[in-house]
Design a protein around this motif. Sequence first.
Motif, PDB file in Angstrom:
ATOM      1  N   SER A  80      41.168  46.416  34.043  1.00 27.20           N
ATOM      2  CA  SER A  80      42.559  46.692  34.406  1.00 27.20           C
ATOM      3  C   SER A  80      42.666  47.803  35.449  1.00 27.20           C
ATOM      4  O   SER A  80      43.719  47.983  36.055  1.00 27.20           O
ATOM      5  CB  SER A  80      43.388  47.053  33.176  1.00 27.20           C
ATOM      6  N   LYS A  81      41.590  48.547  35.684  1.00 25.68           N
ATOM      7  CA  LYS A  81      41.599  49.623  36.681  1.00 25.68           C
ATOM      8  C   LYS A  81      41.109  49.150  38.046  1.00 25.68           C
ATOM      9  O   LYS A  81      41.126  49.908  39.000  1.00 25.68           O
ATOM     10  CB  LYS A  81      40.737  50.784  36.200  1.00 25.68           C
ATOM     11  N   VAL A  82      40.673  47.892  38.144  1.00 21.66           N
ATOM     12  CA  VAL A  82      40.156  47.344  39.395  1.00 21.66           C
ATOM     13  C   VAL A  82      41.318  46.839  40.239  1.00 21.66           C
ATOM     14  O   VAL A  82      42.222  46.170  39.719  1.00 21.66           O
ATOM     15  CB  VAL A  82      39.163  46.194  39.099  1.00 21.66           C
ATOM     16  N   SER A  83      41.308  47.138  41.542  1.00 24.08           N
ATOM     17  CA  SER A  83      42.437  46.752  42.395  1.00 24.08           C
ATOM     18  C   SER A  83      42.516  45.241  42.619  1.00 24.08           C
ATOM     19  O   SER A  83      43.608  44.702  42.770  1.00 24.08           O
ATOM     20  CB  SER A  83      42.367  47.484  43.733  1.00 24.08           C
ATOM     21  N   LYS A  87      38.982  38.874  42.460  1.00 27.20           N
ATOM     22  CA  LYS A  87      37.907  38.882  43.460  1.00 27.20           C
ATOM     23  C   LYS A  87      36.591  39.344  42.818  1.00 27.20           C
ATOM     24  O   LYS A  87      35.537  38.772  43.067  1.00 27.20           O
ATOM     25  CB  LYS A  87      38.293  39.791  44.629  1.00 27.20           C
ATOM     26  N   LEU A  88      36.674  40.375  41.986  1.00 30.73           N
ATOM     27  CA  LEU A  88      35.489  40.861  41.275  1.00 30.73           C
ATOM     28  C   LEU A  88      34.941  39.783  40.349  1.00 30.73           C
ATOM     29  O   LEU A  88      33.733  39.501  40.343  1.00 30.73           O
ATOM     30  CB  LEU A  88      35.828  42.120  40.481  1.00 30.73           C
ATOM     31  N   LEU A  89      35.813  39.146  39.567  1.00 29.09           N
ATOM     32  CA  LEU A  89      35.367  38.098  38.643  1.00 29.09           C
ATOM     33  C   LEU A  89      34.789  36.899  39.396  1.00 29.09           C
ATOM     34  O   LEU A  89      33.779  36.330  38.965  1.00 29.09           O
ATOM     35  CB  LEU A  89      36.526  37.675  37.736  1.00 29.09           C
ATOM     36  N   ASP A  90      35.392  36.526  40.524  1.00 27.11           N
ATOM     37  CA  ASP A  90      34.832  35.442  41.347  1.00 27.11           C
ATOM     38  C   ASP A  90      33.425  35.785  41.812  1.00 27.11           C
ATOM     39  O   ASP A  90      32.522  34.942  41.798  1.00 27.11           O
ATOM     40  CB  ASP A  90      35.717  35.169  42.571  1.00 27.11           C
ATOM     41  N   SER A  91      33.221  37.024  42.226  1.00 29.29           N
ATOM     42  CA  SER A  91      31.903  37.456  42.710  1.00 29.29           C
ATOM     43  C   SER A  91      30.872  37.416  41.581  1.00 29.29           C
ATOM     44  O   SER A  91      29.752  36.934  41.762  1.00 29.29           O
ATOM     45  CB  SER A  91      32.007  38.870  43.273  1.00 29.29           C
ATOM     46  N   ILE A  92      31.247  37.905  40.413  1.00 37.09           N
ATOM     47  CA  ILE A  92      30.339  37.901  39.265  1.00 37.09           C
ATOM     48  C   ILE A  92      29.983  36.466  38.880  1.00 37.09           C
ATOM     49  O   ILE A  92      28.824  36.145  38.647  1.00 37.09           O
ATOM     50  CB  ILE A  92      30.994  38.658  38.090  1.00 37.09           C
ATOM     51  N   ILE A 116      43.980  39.674  31.929  1.00 37.60           N
ATOM     52  CA  ILE A 116      43.453  39.451  33.285  1.00 37.60           C
ATOM     53  C   ILE A 116      42.371  38.379  33.250  1.00 37.60           C
ATOM     54  O   ILE A 116      42.385  37.448  34.059  1.00 37.60           O
ATOM     55  CB  ILE A 116      42.900  40.761  33.887  1.00 37.60           C
ATOM     56  N   LEU A 117      41.433  38.496  32.314  1.00 43.70           N
ATOM     57  CA  LEU A 117      40.353  37.516  32.210  1.00 43.70           C
ATOM     58  C   LEU A 117      40.919  36.128  31.902  1.00 43.70           C
ATOM     59  O   LEU A 117      40.523  35.136  32.521  1.00 43.70           O
ATOM     60  CB  LEU A 117      39.343  37.940  31.146  1.00 43.70           C
ATOM     61  N   GLY A 118      41.866  36.039  30.979  1.00 45.20           N
ATOM     62  CA  GLY A 118      42.480  34.759  30.634  1.00 45.20           C
ATOM     63  C   GLY A 118      43.220  34.144  31.815  1.00 45.20           C
ATOM     64  O   GLY A 118      43.119  32.938  32.069  1.00 45.20           O
ATOM     65  N   ASP A 119      43.965  34.987  32.548  1.00 49.72           N
ATOM     66  CA  ASP A 119      44.683  34.487  33.723  1.00 49.72           C
ATOM     67  C   ASP A 119      43.708  33.986  34.782  1.00 49.72           C
ATOM     68  O   ASP A 119      43.953  32.964  35.444  1.00 49.72           O
ATOM     69  CB  ASP A 119      45.584  35.574  34.314  1.00 49.72           C
ATOM     70  N   TRP A 120      42.593  34.692  34.941  1.00 46.41           N
ATOM     71  CA  TRP A 120      41.575  34.265  35.916  1.00 46.41           C
ATOM     72  C   TRP A 120      40.980  32.920  35.508  1.00 46.41           C
ATOM     73  O   TRP A 120      40.842  32.019  36.336  1.00 46.41           O
ATOM     74  CB  TRP A 120      40.489  35.339  36.036  1.00 46.41           C
TER      75      TRP A 120
END
Length: 125
Positions: A80-83, A87-92, A116-120
């Motif tokens: 939740s602190k990542v801007s 994009k971070l989850l896509d990269s991982i 956030i994870l569920g929405d992604w």
Amino acid sequence: VGGPEKLGETDLSRCFTSACDPRLNFEQSVAVAFAVGNALRAPEAKKTMSLPQVPSVQYGSVPGMTKPVSRLIFGTLFLSKVSQPFKLLDSIWSKGVNAFDTAAIYGEPEGSCEKILGDWIKSRN
């Protein structure tokens, strides 16, 4: 033990909630990230340090699941602190990591990291 705060063995109980949970807190995680970033940017780093372009992710199995699960698990405690969390989850995900550590208390407000994870996941299916 160590780090920018020069922690010693006697400081561990102040920094961690239990002896079996030695994860970094947010400030320590940021300090490590900046230290690694600064080391990699330094001119001498090109001679002494290198990171693989594509890390090798190993997979295991979980009883009852048909798909392999990465042994490398991404922790979502500070997601939740990542801007740009998507994009971070896509990269991982693109690196082969398909396992995530999450909990209802992660994030500010609590539960925001799971949301956030569920929405992604929903946006990618």
